[in-house]
Design a protein around this motif. Structure first.
Motif, PDB file in Angstrom:
ATOM      1  N   THR A 580       9.399   3.551  -0.648  1.00  0.00           N
ATOM      2  CA  THR A 580       9.184   2.742  -2.170  1.00  0.00           C
ATOM      3  C   THR A 580       7.827   2.145  -2.093  1.00  0.00           C
ATOM      4  OG1 THR A 580      11.354   2.023  -2.209  1.00  0.00           O
ATOM      5  CG2 THR A 580       9.884   1.303  -3.595  1.00  0.00           C
ATOM      6  N   LEU A 581       7.325   1.262  -1.077  1.00  0.00           N
ATOM      7  CA  LEU A 581       5.871   0.861  -1.145  1.00  0.00           C
ATOM      8  C   LEU A 581       4.864   1.751  -1.144  1.00  0.00           C
ATOM      9  CD1 LEU A 581       6.361  -2.432   1.282  1.00  0.00           C
ATOM     10  CD2 LEU A 581       6.494  -2.238  -1.407  1.00  0.00           C
ATOM     11  N   SER A 582       5.049   2.681  -0.629  1.00  0.00           N
ATOM     12  CA  SER A 582       4.030   3.964  -0.076  1.00  0.00           C
ATOM     13  C   SER A 582       3.840   4.709  -1.568  1.00  0.00           C
ATOM     14  CB  SER A 582       4.447   4.906   0.896  1.00  0.00           C
ATOM     15  OG  SER A 582       4.676   4.228   2.304  1.00  0.00           O
ATOM     16  N   GLU A 583       4.761   4.696  -2.144  1.00  0.00           N
ATOM     17  CA  GLU A 583       4.698   5.415  -3.575  1.00  0.00           C
ATOM     18  C   GLU A 583       3.819   4.477  -4.430  1.00  0.00           C
ATOM     19  OE1 GLU A 583       8.583   6.521  -4.846  1.00  0.00           O
ATOM     20  OE2 GLU A 583       8.979   7.929  -3.128  1.00  0.00           O
ATOM     21  N   THR A 584       4.216   3.305  -4.362  1.00  0.00           N
ATOM     22  CA  THR A 584       3.383   2.403  -5.270  1.00  0.00           C
ATOM     23  C   THR A 584       2.145   1.695  -5.014  1.00  0.00           C
ATOM     24  OG1 THR A 584       4.708   0.504  -4.523  1.00  0.00           O
ATOM     25  CG2 THR A 584       5.550   1.918  -6.417  1.00  0.00           C
ATOM     26  N   SER A 585       1.839   1.989  -3.308  1.00  0.00           N
ATOM     27  CA  SER A 585       0.503   1.409  -3.029  1.00  0.00           C
ATOM     28  C   SER A 585      -0.527   2.430  -3.431  1.00  0.00           C
ATOM     29  CB  SER A 585       0.682   1.308  -1.520  1.00  0.00           C
ATOM     30  OG  SER A 585      -0.516   1.029  -0.905  1.00  0.00           O
TER      31      SER A 585
END
Length: 882
Positions: A580-585
């Motif tokens: 999830t964080l990789s997609e929004t980072s």
């Protein structure tokens, strides 16, 4: 319904109690005659040693020769465990050498009782020598020396005994420890018996002194590394603030020799000289010749540079004892009387480590066993009944005792006993006489505090802060902090400021934040005073604030951990959060590091309530931690960083958590060493600006990592040795149980010599583990050495190049110490920890000296850079190459 019991229960217990009450519970326990005799000898002097001599002598004579073994044992115990009584034991043996009046006519028919006891005592001395029990051996030599002065032992045999110990100094490759102890045996024996020995042969006396002088000259380089007061720029030299044990012994011998040892009578009690000389018919006892056996090497499991399994011995350094008071207050160890007093007191502190309360009592009663006039009389004490001879020194007993105890505590590289023993001993002395000992303790604290700015070694400064805090905790944390308020104007990294912070931190560990805050003056309480920490010790969960990034993700992980979810479920949740964080980072954040930080801090958070909670959390989620550390070095560094962030308000917990992570092999010692040098605890590092440095908190982490690596190798080697011995014993039993005759056994044995020996799976596994742990140990030592080089003598092009490090090793800069700022004091402390690393781990460094020196230090050969030259010189001294 019947309530009858099938057993007698309480009635039987009452009957037994009544039977017990019928007996006199205060009846004496039967004590065999031999034990009574030994006790009488050991208790000599409880009231008046001179008056008790004849009574004890008569008690020994009552049984005649049958009492010899018990009496001899009593003498051996008394001499080696109560050294302050040795002159009076000599007087007692003198009496036992005198023939009884009614048997004078038959004295020529056999040896006197005293001679029989001395012959049996010699057997005990030989046993001490065979075991290389150096302290017991040295104290027995004291006894023999007094007997020589009493004309019971012949002078030539005593001289031969001392020469036997001097011969040790000429052995090829003799260790520092063995040489020092043998030299002390000869030196102290000569101090006592020198007058008689010189009358017999002045050449023997001169030879002994010359041999000790030659030995001391060879130890000059190593003295420089263990002096308590540090001068980085200067060559080794005598310091007024500290005395080296062997140097003081040599100075005393030279002083005594110049006066033909006339001062010995004013240094040691000699009550036996008040007796009439022995009758001419009694021959002097000749001590048998001895040969000091080879030393017993204390072993550590190590692997040499060539990969072979080798054994090394622990290194011992010259002993420096700090002086806190002037010569008119405490004994001057370079004077004969002063040396005699200090030597006996140090022995007492060492011997009675098993019973600090008894030690404190005996120390305060010590003037009873010294010549009149040695110490000032205590308030209210009765006048001396024996005014002659008078030493006339009038030293202060309390100041002397505190100086002795603190001097023993502050020996480098480590004290003989744990710090807690000296702390407890000083506390007991204070409790027995608070009105007289309290002022001496206060003066000692002030002297050591002032020495901080004069170059007190950083390791000694750490021990001083530790002792100060524990001593204050035993007396209500009462100290006049207002005396040090002017020092708040000094640089924050000044040793005095560092000491105040360190001492307060230790005190908080021993009490609590608010309690210690109330003991400080107002000027020291604000945060900008840098004495008290900003907050009380405790955890700081980085993701607890809803406004912080990743708060929601961290809370989901925390809730799962609180619910005691399975490790694989937590790992799955972390993978989901990572995706999830990789997609929004935006790509500027290392998501892997964030995930590790969330997981580790959340795990520490659920374990922060107590130490048991912490251990339970770690053990339950070991698979999770191993998963987080699996990617490699960067992952393990992230784990360590997350731990330091969580416990940044309690630096003690950082060391504890790191230790547990190493214990469970989540990280290895080399990771901790690397993290310490790159990030550290006490400084803001790891940035692109500012020189690298090391402080006491960082050293605690380094020491924990190095001790862990070294300890594992020791354990692994012992296991290999045990398994190998077990296999050898098994093979021997198999051969012994073979039914063949002797000839066929010999043939089979010859035939089997060509067959390779196959190790068992257990031994093979142990050897592999040993090799792996040895590589880890070597890597940790190498990484530590490289870290110090990067801090103290990096290349000029290095971004962390530290000009202050070069300045503090130059004399011109040293004299401007009052103008030093934070960088200079940081460099000074880092130099101090490098010196301590080299001397504390010298045995391990010497074992790898070739490899480590070639890889890390060869570039400094022939350098003109003062920092690099000092770095190399310190290494060479520690590894025995200088």
């Amino acid at each position: 319904m019947s309530y009858e019991r099938p057993y007698r229960g309480g009635g039987r217990r009452r009957q037994q109690r009544d039977d017990y009450d019928r007996h006199d519970r205060r009846q004496e326990v039967y004590e065999p005659p031999e034990q009574k005799l030994r006790s009488a000898i050991l208790r000599l002097g409880e009231v008046d040693p001179v008056e008790e001599l004849s009574r004890v002598a008569n008690q020994i004579r009552e049984g005649g020769s049958t009492n010899v073994p018990a009496a001899s044992e009593g003498f051996r115990i008394g001499v080696t465990e109560q050294p302050y009584k040795i002159p009076y034991y000599t007087a007692l043996l003198h009496i036992l050498h005198e023939p009884e009046a009614e048997k004078e006519a038959s004295t020529s028919d056999g040896p006197t009782l005293g001679k029989q006891i001395l012959e049996d005592f010699w057997k005990g001395f030989q046993a001490f020598l065979d075991k290389l029990a150096w302290r017991e051996t040295r104290l027995c030599i004291h006894f023999f020396a007094h007997l020589t002065v009493a004309r019971i032992i012949s002078a030539h045999s005593m001289a031969s005994l001392l020469q036997s110990f001097i011969a040790v100094l000429d052995e090829f490759g003799v260790s520092q420890s063995r040489a020092k102890r043998a030299a002390m045996c000869a030196a102290e024996g000569l101090m006592i018996a020198g007058q008689v020995l010189k009358e017999d042969s002045a050449t023997n006396v001169i030879d002994i002194i010359s041999a000790i002088q030659i030995y001391i000259d060879t130890t000059a380089p190593s003295k420089w590394l263990v002096q308590p007061m540090v001068r980085l720029h200067s060559q080794p030299h005598a310091l007024e603030s500290a005395d080296e044990l062997m140097e003081t012994a040599l100075a005393v011998l030279k002083t005594l020799n110049s006066s033909d040892f006339a001062e010995s009578s004013n240094s040691y009690p000699q009550p036996y000289l008040d007796f009439a000389p022995l009758p001419p018919g009694i021959t002097l006892f000749d001590l048998p010749s001895v040969l000091v056996p080879p030393e017993v090497i204390e072993l550590d499991g190590l692997s040499s540079d060539s990969g072979e399994d080798v054994q090394i011995k622990r290194e011992e350094w010259p002993e420096f004892y700090i002086r806190l008071f002037d010569n008119d207050v405490s004994p001057d160890p370079t004077s004969p009387a002063g040396y005699a007093v200090r030597s006996t007191l140090i022995d007492m502190v060492d011997i009675f480590e098993v019973n600090r309360k008894e030690c404190a009592r005996l120390l305060l009663e010590f003037p009873k066993w010294t010549l009149p006039g040695t110490f000032k009389p205590r308030p209210g004490a009765p006048a001396e009944s024996h005014p002659e001879p008078v030493v006339g020194k009038d030293w202060q007993l309390e100041s002397t005792l505190i100086e002795i105890c603190l001097g023993a505590l502050l020996v480098l590289p480590q004290s003989a006993h744990n710090t807690i023993y000296y702390v407890a001993l000083i506390t007991e002395i204070c409790k027995l006489s608070p009105s007289t000992v309290g002022p001496a303790v206060g003066k000692s604290i002030r002297r050591l505090y002032n020495a901080l700015a004069d170059g007190l070694d950083v390791e000694l400064a750490r021990r001083f802060a530790e002792w100060f805090a524990m001593h204050m905790s035993n007396f209500g944390f009462q100290w006049v902090w207002k005396e040090w308020i002017p020092d708040l104007a000094l640089a924050i990294k000044h040793p005095k400021r560092v000491f105040m912070r360190r001492a307060v931190e230790f005190e908080i560990r021993l009490a609590y934040f608010e309690r210690i805050l109330k003991t400080l003056p107002e000027q020291m309480q604000p945060e900008d005073a840098h004495v008290m920490p900003e907050h009380a010790p405790g955890p700081e969960y980085e993701y607890d604030d809803p406004l912080r990034p990743y708060h929601d993700s961290a809370q989901s992980v925390l809730n799962l951990l609180r619910g005691r979810a399975k490790p694989e479920d937590v790992i799955a949740l972390l993978d989901t959060i990572k995706n999830t964080l990789s997609e929004t980072s935006d790509g500027d954040v290392n998501i892997d590091s964030v995930i590790r930080s969330i997981a580790v801090q959340s795990l520490l958070h659920i374990g922060s309530r107590s130490f048991s909670h912490f251990l339970n959390a770690i053990e339950r989620y070991l698979p999770l931690l191993r998963s987080l550390a699996a990617p490699g070095d960067e992952a393990r560094l992230d784990i360590l960083t997350a731990c330091s962030i969580f416990w940044k308000r309690n630096r003690q917990m950082i060391a504890i958590v790191f230790d547990k992570l190493m214990q469970y092999q989540i990280v290895n010692p080399t990771d901790v060493v690397g993290w310490t040098f790159n990030y550290g605890v006490g400084n803001e590092r790891g940035s692109s600006s500012g020189p690298l440095s090391l402080n006491a908190h960082d050293w605690d982490l380094l020491k924990g990592a190095l001790d862990k690596a070294n300890g594992r190798v020791v354990v692994a080697r012992r296991r290999v040795t045990a398994l190998r011995k077990e296999e050898d014993d098994t093979r021997a039993r198999v051969r012994a149980s073979d039914g063949a005759d002797v000839t066929s056994m010999e043939v089979d044995a010859d035939a089997n010599q060509d067959d390779p020996t196959v190790d068992s799976p257990a031994l093979t596994s142990a050897l592999k583990a040993f090799a792996s742990l040895t590589r880890e140990q070597k890597a940790a030592l190498s990484r530590t050495l490289t870290g110090f080089i990067d801090c103290l003598a990096p290349l000029a092009s290095d971004r962390h190049a530290n000009p202050a490090s070069r300045d503090v090793v130059q004399e011109k800069k040293w004299h401007n110490r009052a103008n030093w700022g934070q960088d200079e004091w940081n460099a000074w402390e880092t130099w101090g920890w490098y010196r301590h690393f080299c001397r504390a781990y010298a045995p391990y460094l010497r074992n790898y000296a070739t490899t480590l020196g070639t890889v890390s230090l060869v570039k400094f050969e022939g350098t003109t850079d003062p920092a690099a030259a000092l770095l190399l010189r310190t290494w060479n001294v520690a590894t025995g190459q200088d």
